[in-house]
Design a protein around this motif. Structure first.
Motif, PDB file in Angstrom:
ATOM      1  N   HIS A   1      49.860  -1.542  -7.144  1.00 19.64           N
ATOM      2  CA  HIS A   1      48.698  -0.690  -7.367  1.00 19.64           C
ATOM      3  C   HIS A   1      47.718  -1.404  -8.298  1.00 19.64           C
ATOM      4  CE1 HIS A   1      50.532   2.682  -5.311  1.00 19.64           C
ATOM      5  NE2 HIS A   1      51.630   2.459  -5.996  1.00 19.64           N
ATOM      6  N   MET A   2      46.441  -1.125  -8.103  1.00 13.56           N
ATOM      7  CA  MET A   2      45.421  -1.732  -8.949  1.00 13.56           C
ATOM      8  C   MET A   2      45.633  -1.304 -10.402  1.00 13.56           C
ATOM      9  SD  MET A   2      43.440  -3.527  -6.971  1.00 13.56           S
ATOM     10  CE  MET A   2      42.900  -3.663  -5.255  1.00 13.56           C
ATOM     11  N   ALA A   3      45.682  -2.287 -11.281  1.00 16.57           N
ATOM     12  CA  ALA A   3      45.908  -1.981 -12.692  1.00 16.57           C
ATOM     13  C   ALA A   3      44.761  -1.143 -13.236  1.00 16.57           C
ATOM     14  CB  ALA A   3      46.042  -3.278 -13.487  1.00 16.57           C
ATOM     15  N   ALA A   4      45.115  -0.141 -14.025  1.00 18.74           N
ATOM     16  CA  ALA A   4      44.084   0.750 -14.566  1.00 18.74           C
ATOM     17  C   ALA A   4      44.531   1.312 -15.910  1.00 18.74           C
ATOM     18  CB  ALA A   4      43.799   1.892 -13.599  1.00 18.74           C
TER      19      ALA A   4
ATOM     20  N   GLY B   1      40.190  -0.303 -10.999  1.00 16.65           N
ATOM     21  CA  GLY B   1      40.974   0.629 -11.796  1.00 16.65           C
ATOM     22  C   GLY B   1      40.188   1.785 -12.374  1.00 16.65           C
ATOM     23  N   PHE B   2      38.843   1.673 -12.404  1.00 15.17           N
ATOM     24  CA  PHE B   2      38.036   2.772 -12.949  1.00 15.17           C
ATOM     25  C   PHE B   2      38.246   4.065 -12.164  1.00 15.17           C
ATOM     26  CE2 PHE B   2      35.764  -0.932 -14.589  1.00 15.17           C
ATOM     27  CZ  PHE B   2      35.560  -0.561 -15.915  1.00 15.17           C
ATOM     28  N   ARG B   3      38.570   3.946 -10.883  1.00 14.26           N
ATOM     29  CA  ARG B   3      38.797   5.141 -10.063  1.00 14.26           C
ATOM     30  C   ARG B   3      40.042   5.890 -10.539  1.00 14.26           C
ATOM     31  NH1 ARG B   3      36.208   5.764  -5.561  1.00 14.26           N
ATOM     32  NH2 ARG B   3      37.959   6.459  -4.261  1.00 14.26           N
TER      33      ARG B   3
ATOM     34  N   ALA C   1      32.294   2.642 -14.812  1.00 17.36           N
ATOM     35  CA  ALA C   1      32.915   3.619 -15.708  1.00 17.36           C
ATOM     36  C   ALA C   1      32.340   5.022 -15.511  1.00 17.36           C
ATOM     37  CB  ALA C   1      32.729   3.181 -17.162  1.00 17.36           C
ATOM     38  N   LEU C   2      31.035   5.101 -15.309  1.00 11.23           N
ATOM     39  CA  LEU C   2      30.370   6.398 -15.176  1.00 11.23           C
ATOM     40  C   LEU C   2      30.561   7.047 -13.807  1.00 11.23           C
ATOM     41  CD1 LEU C   2      26.995   5.603 -16.955  1.00 11.23           C
ATOM     42  CD2 LEU C   2      28.552   7.464 -17.599  1.00 11.23           C
ATOM     43  N   LEU C   3      30.523   6.228 -12.744  1.00  5.20           N
ATOM     44  CA  LEU C   3      30.504   6.770 -11.388  1.00  5.20           C
ATOM     45  C   LEU C   3      31.805   6.564 -10.626  1.00  5.20           C
ATOM     46  CD1 LEU C   3      26.937   5.504 -10.362  1.00  5.20           C
ATOM     47  CD2 LEU C   3      27.568   7.707 -11.367  1.00  5.20           C
TER      48      LEU C   3
END
Length: 396
Positions: free
Chosen positions: A203-206, A334-336, A238-240
């Motif tokens: 999984h994408m690191a976040a 990862g922002f998601r 980060a915002l969207l």
């Protein structure tokens, strides 16, 4: 009366086509253009038919008579010579025209016309190149499971297990298209399921805890290296929390800054449908400052190397690395996960509103329209609340 070469050479064109018989159903047809065409008239299953043998003198009188005898032999065995000629032609085409390379290129063209994203098509073309190196110019009917497996093993031997898996699937797509268009009889990749080493799902690191994500936001807002497009893209991720490709490839006409809306077009949205996202005042401010700095008329995030191209995902990840976040700590994708975790954790928002904002709400058209209408106002409030959280993190 049987024909001879002297007679054939002396035949002159007339205003209308006419025929001269050689017997046994074989005749020459002289066209007004001067061409002389061999034909065989015969009956099969009670129907009168014509079989073309080619043009004289390319096909000699002797060869035309041989073809007549071959056709008569087929008729004696209950075989229609016209059907046999068509089958032979298809077999020749299968060898000379219906190669894996040509059918794969045809499939790519079909997918492009269907509106598939260029990034998706580029990945498929990259995978096709691997296959083409080994068997691209072979007739697709001659390619079997062992031949495909040998190609897959090369990729697997390099440790690229995920690529090998995707290559098998993509090759299979070509075969299934060939079957659907009557140029292959089966998909040999089906027999290879389970033959390859299964890749470990990563999984994408976040950064999904509040404190970890706060550290990421603080680092981004303090980051003063790199191009303006890179810094703005990180803040907007980060915002969207869109998919990185949706953001990097964005064009200015997609943004209505007055209405505070970003419309991600169907061609670029992963779910292959238009995705509309509300913009917080902070996001609008960042976009306005970026446009003033870059002066770009088309790309929102132009590369500093080539203005007509966007920044790369690697550019964003490298910026995160320079801030001190390793690839197993946080990535541009990862922002998601960060937003999804913290928005759900807050307990303030309906989970379907969060899923709609992430672009996850199902494939049914009615259900999508229902969720967009029902949760739009909540998504606008959620975007503003999330921006206020980002601001608090950045200033903490």
């Amino acid at each position: 009366m049987a024909l001879n070469d002297i007679t054939l050479r002396s035949l002159k064109p007339d205003a209308k086509p006419y025929r001269k018989s050689d017997g046994g159903g074989l005749f020459i047809e002289v066209r007004p253009t001067g061409s002389k065409l061999w034909r065989l008239a015969y009956r099969f299953d009670g129907k009168q038919k014509l079989l073309a043998f080619g043009q004289y003198p390319d096909v000699s009188l002797a060869r035309a008579r041989e073809k007549r005898q071959e056709a008569k032999a087929l008729l004696a065995d209950g075989i229609d010579p016209t059907a046999k000629a068509k089958a032979d032609k298809q077999e020749r085409l299968a060898v000379s025209e219906h190669t894996f390379r040509k059918i794969a290129a045809e499939l790519i063209d079909k997918l492009r016309k269907e509106g598939k994203a260029e990034t998706t098509l580029s990945k498929k073309e990259w995978l096709f190149d691997m296959a083409n190196r080994d068997f691209g110019d072979r007739p697709i009917r001659e390619i079997d499971a062992p031949m495909i497996l040998a190609t897959l093993r090369k990729v697997e031997a390099a440790g690229n297990y995920e690529s090998a898996k995707r290559l098998r699937s993509t090759i299979g797509q070509v075969f299934r298209y060939a079957v659907a268009t009557a140029r292959a009889s089966n998909d040999p990749t089906y027999a290879l399921r389970g033959a390859l080493i299964a890749p470990t799902v990563k999984h994408m690191a976040a950064a999904t805890s509040r404190d970890d994500f706060k550290a990421v936001v603080q680092a981004i807002w303090a980051y003063d290296s790199g191009a303006p497009a890179t810094r703005a893209a990180l803040k907007l991720l980060a915002l969207l929390y869109p998919r990185p490709g949706e953001l990097r490839l964005a064009l200015w006409p997609e943004f209505d800054l007055e209405s505070k809306v970003w419309t991600i077009p169907t061609a670029r949205a992963k779910m292959r449908r238009e995705h509309v996202k509300p913009l917080s005042p902070l996001a609008v401010e960042i976009l306005k400052l970026l446009k003033a700095e870059t002066g770009s008329e088309s790309r929102v995030f132009p590369s500093s190397i080539a203005r007509d191209k966007p920044i790369s995902e690697n550019t964003l990840n490298q910026a995160l690395r320079r801030m001190g976040f390793e690839k197993d700590q946080h990535t541009s994708h990862g922002f998601r996960a960060s937003a999804s975790s913290l928005l759900n954790e807050s307990g303030l928002w309906h989970e379907d509103a969060i899923e709609a904002e992430l672009g996850h709400i199902g494939s049914n058209e009615v259900r999508r329209a229902y969720h967009r209408a029902r949760y739009w106002d909540e998504r606008v409030r959620m975007a503003d609340w999330w921006a206020s959280q980002i601001t608090q993190f950045a200033q903490a």
